[in-house]
Design a protein around this motif. Structure first.
Motif, mmCIF file in Angstrom:
data_model
loop_
_atom_site.group_PDB
_atom_site.id
_atom_site.type_symbol
_atom_site.label_atom_id
_atom_site.label_comp_id
_atom_site.label_asym_id
_atom_site.label_seq_id
_atom_site.Cartn_x
_atom_site.Cartn_y
_atom_site.Cartn_z
ATOM 1 N N THR A 154 3.155 -10.582 -0.835
ATOM 2 C CA THR A 154 3.981 -10.698 -2.040
ATOM 3 C C THR A 154 3.170 -11.113 -3.262
ATOM 4 N N PHE A 155 2.338 -12.125 -3.115
ATOM 5 C CA PHE A 155 1.681 -12.709 -4.287
ATOM 6 C C PHE A 155 0.229 -12.271 -4.479
ATOM 7 N N LEU A 156 -0.489 -11.992 -3.382
ATOM 8 C CA LEU A 156 -1.889 -11.604 -3.527
ATOM 9 C C LEU A 156 -2.041 -10.084 -3.618
ATOM 10 N N TYR A 157 -1.526 -9.352 -2.594
ATOM 11 C CA TYR A 157 -1.636 -7.899 -2.610
ATOM 12 C C TYR A 157 -0.525 -7.226 -3.413
ATOM 13 N N LYS A 158 0.556 -7.970 -3.657
ATOM 14 C CA LYS A 158 1.671 -7.496 -4.486
ATOM 15 C C LYS A 158 2.255 -6.170 -3.982
ATOM 16 N N THR A 159 2.422 -6.070 -2.674
ATOM 17 C CA THR A 159 3.002 -4.849 -2.092
ATOM 18 C C THR A 159 4.435 -5.060 -1.603
ATOM 19 N N MET A 160 4.866 -6.301 -1.494
ATOM 20 C CA MET A 160 6.182 -6.593 -0.928
ATOM 21 C C MET A 160 7.251 -6.617 -2.011
ATOM 22 N N THR A 161 8.258 -5.778 -1.850
ATOM 23 C CA THR A 161 9.427 -5.773 -2.727
ATOM 24 C C THR A 161 10.650 -6.145 -1.906
ATOM 25 N N GLU A 213 -20.558 -3.723 -3.493
ATOM 26 C CA GLU A 213 -19.426 -3.149 -2.754
ATOM 27 C C GLU A 213 -19.011 -4.049 -1.607
ATOM 28 N N ARG A 214 -20.003 -4.628 -0.932
ATOM 29 C CA ARG A 214 -19.690 -5.538 0.174
ATOM 30 C C ARG A 214 -18.975 -6.791 -0.322
ATOM 31 N N LYS A 215 -19.429 -7.302 -1.449
ATOM 32 C CA LYS A 215 -18.794 -8.503 -2.011
ATOM 33 C C LYS A 215 -17.331 -8.227 -2.362
ATOM 34 N N GLN A 216 -17.080 -7.050 -2.957
ATOM 35 C CA GLN A 216 -15.708 -6.691 -3.328
ATOM 36 C C GLN A 216 -14.840 -6.496 -2.089
ATOM 37 N N ALA A 217 -15.413 -5.843 -1.042
ATOM 38 C CA ALA A 217 -14.656 -5.614 0.193
ATOM 39 C C ALA A 217 -14.328 -6.934 0.880
ATOM 40 N N LEU A 218 -15.273 -7.868 0.867
ATOM 41 C CA LEU A 218 -15.021 -9.197 1.438
ATOM 42 C C LEU A 218 -13.909 -9.911 0.668
ATOM 43 N N LYS A 219 -13.954 -9.820 -0.639
ATOM 44 C CA LYS A 219 -12.958 -10.474 -1.480
ATOM 45 C C LYS A 219 -11.559 -9.960 -1.165
ATOM 46 N N GLU A 220 -11.462 -8.648 -0.891
ATOM 47 C CA GLU A 220 -10.159 -8.053 -0.613
ATOM 48 C C GLU A 220 -9.725 -8.234 0.841
ATOM 49 N N ALA A 258 -4.197 -3.506 6.702
ATOM 50 C CA ALA A 258 -5.008 -2.677 7.606
ATOM 51 C C ALA A 258 -6.140 -1.992 6.852
ATOM 52 N N ASN A 259 -5.826 -1.388 5.698
ATOM 53 C CA ASN A 259 -6.859 -0.695 4.933
ATOM 54 C C ASN A 259 -7.924 -1.662 4.415
ATOM 55 N N ARG A 260 -7.512 -2.830 3.977
ATOM 56 C CA ARG A 260 -8.480 -3.826 3.480
ATOM 57 C C ARG A 260 -9.389 -4.293 4.607
ATOM 58 N N LEU A 261 -8.811 -4.475 5.786
ATOM 59 C CA LEU A 261 -9.587 -4.919 6.939
ATOM 60 C C LEU A 261 -10.615 -3.861 7.342
ATOM 61 N N PRO A 266 -8.788 -12.450 3.000
ATOM 62 C CA PRO A 266 -7.462 -13.070 3.124
ATOM 63 C C PRO A 266 -6.687 -12.628 4.357
ATOM 64 N N VAL A 267 -6.934 -11.392 4.837
ATOM 65 C CA VAL A 267 -6.247 -10.930 6.044
ATOM 66 C C VAL A 267 -6.580 -11.813 7.231
ATOM 67 N N MET A 268 -7.824 -12.322 7.246
ATOM 68 C CA MET A 268 -8.269 -13.140 8.367
ATOM 69 C C MET A 268 -7.653 -14.538 8.354
ATOM 70 N N GLY A 269 -6.911 -14.852 7.302
ATOM 71 C CA GLY A 269 -6.197 -16.116 7.297
ATOM 72 C C GLY A 269 -5.121 -16.178 8.365
#
Length: 425
Positions: free
Chosen positions: A252-259, A207-214, A74-77, A217-220
């Motif tokens: 799990t693998f990209l954002y590394k938030t899932m434990t 900043e826009r390039k970095q925000a797009l990069k992050e 949500a925050n990345r989006l 993937p959510v839009m996948g």
């Protein structure tokens, strides 16, 4: 049925859970008015309500949404959208609209969108100078777009009840969802400009390039679900499973938030929400069976729509019925109870069931944000700890825009039908 109504009103006033207020009055009515009917029929009808194979998609989409909302999606989006439009008048409000629209393709739930996007955007909107009431109205109504953007539980339930293609319904919701996003954005642009709401500093291209990069993937997730169904690669059930897999890989693998600990909690939360949804589905089926058993539609409908209604007359009656019903009860129950009543007339007049389903789910979205008892109003109250009248004070211009959207879809049905008519499903 007067007994049912009196018992239901009394239980609502006494604060009983909504599901209990649906089932108990029917049990009372059976005991008093139909003592020869076995009460076990209630249980049988509840089981029939959630026995449809298509409902397998519901827990899968709920799980996928929980996985995505448990992490940083949500925050990345929000950040991805904000860096592109935050510097224009109404930029933060437009960011809220766009984030709710796109997050709807992840969650499929208005309440989840209110929580995830509203929790992120409300502090920013307040800091920029928007009133508390406006931010609440914006968040609630923009979140309602999530009910139209696939995956949508509303479309799944309607598809099951009326035997309409869920894949086509998913695609039909995209056009209306985009239309509402555009109309909301036009409104908040002029609202913000007239009130001189502060705008953000223009983001740099770095900043826009970095925000797009992050954020990209959510839009996948919507790409897999919507693109897979549109291209004929997935059925809705397969798309739901693919969405769960993608969410797990992303967090799990990209954002590394899932434990493992968080995954267990996500699974438990998904089970609780699924249980609530299926209880509502079963309760709606029981109520629908009772209405059919007592032949209430045959007694009431001719007086409402006449003996030979036109398509437009029937559409207007259906739209009003669902709009009013969803102001008082959960949309799932409204769809289960009302759809069988109108379905014979829909078939007889030749109305496109996909178009009607889109209009019905749109009314469910509007009703969810409309006083007195729209469910999203109480969700916002609970999340943001604000009083009822503050939540609803600025809500009515948005309701007007949603009603305008309904009229535009009725006049120009291709807004909803273009994608399903061109899809290979």
């Amino acid at each position: 049925m007067g007994t049912v109504g009196l018992v239901m009103i009394a239980m609502l006033l006494l604060g009983f859970p909504f599901v209990i207020t649906l089932i108990t009055p029917l049990m009372v009515y059976l005991g008093l008015e139909m003592p020869l009917v076995n009460p076990q029929v209630i249980i049988q009808q509840m089981i029939n309500g959630f026995a449809a194979p298509s409902l397998v998609t519901v827990p899968m989409f709920i799980l996928a949404a929980n996985i995505m909302t448990s992490g940083k999606a949500a925050n990345r989006l929000v950040n991805m959208i904000r860096v592109f439009v935050g510097h224009i008048p109404g930029g933060l409000a437009i960011t809220t609209n766009a984030s709710c629209t796109l997050f709807g393709a992840v969650s499929g739930s208005t309440q989840a969108t209110v929580s995830a996007i509203g929790g992120t955007m409300r502090p920013m909107l307040l800091k920029a100078g928007y009133s508390s009431s406006f931010t609440l109205a914006l968040i609630i109504n923009a979140s309602d777009i999530a009910l139209l953007i696939p995956p949508s539980i509303g479309f799944i339930v309607y598809g099951v009840v009326t035997a309409t293609s869920i894949g086509k319904l998913f695609l039909a919701g995209i056009g209306p969802g985009v239309l509402i996003f555009i109309l909301f954005s036009i409104y908040v642009f002029f609202y913000s400009k007239l009130r001189n709401i502060a705008i953000l500093e223009k983001a740099s291209w770095a900043e826009r390039k970095q925000a797009l990069k992050e954020g990209i993937p959510v839009m996948g997730f919507p790409l897999i679900v919507v693109g897979g169904i549109y291209a004929g690669i997935f059925s809705p059930t397969e798309a739901a499973a693919a969405g769960v897999a993608y969410g797990l890989i992303l967090e799990t693998f990209l954002y590394k938030t899932m434990t493992w600990k968080k995954l267990v909690q996500v699974l438990l939360d998904a089970g609780i929400v699924t249980g609530v949804v299926f209880i509502l589905v079963g309760s709606g089926q029981v109520f629908s069976w009772m209405i059919s058993f007592l032949r209430i539609p045959q007694q009431v409908m001719p007086a409402i729509i006449g003996t030979d209604p036109t398509q437009l007359q029937l559409i207007i009656v259906v739209v009003i019925a669902y709009f009013v019903a969803c102001m008082f009860v959960d949309p799932i129950v409204a769809i289960y109870v009302l759809s069988p009543i109108f379905q014979p007339y829909v078939v007889a007049t030749g109305i496109d069931p996909v178009l009607l389903g889109t209009l019905i789910v749109l009314q469910a979205a509007i009703g969810s944000a409309t006083p007195p008892f729209g469910c999203d109003i109480f969700t916002a109250q609970l999340i943001f700890r604000r009083p009822y009248f503050e939540v609803i004070r600025k809500i009515f211009p948005f309701i007007g825009i949603l009603i305008l959207s309904t009229a535009l879809i009725i006049i120009f049905p291709q807004i909803a039908l273009f994608l399903p008519q061109t899809a290979g499903i």
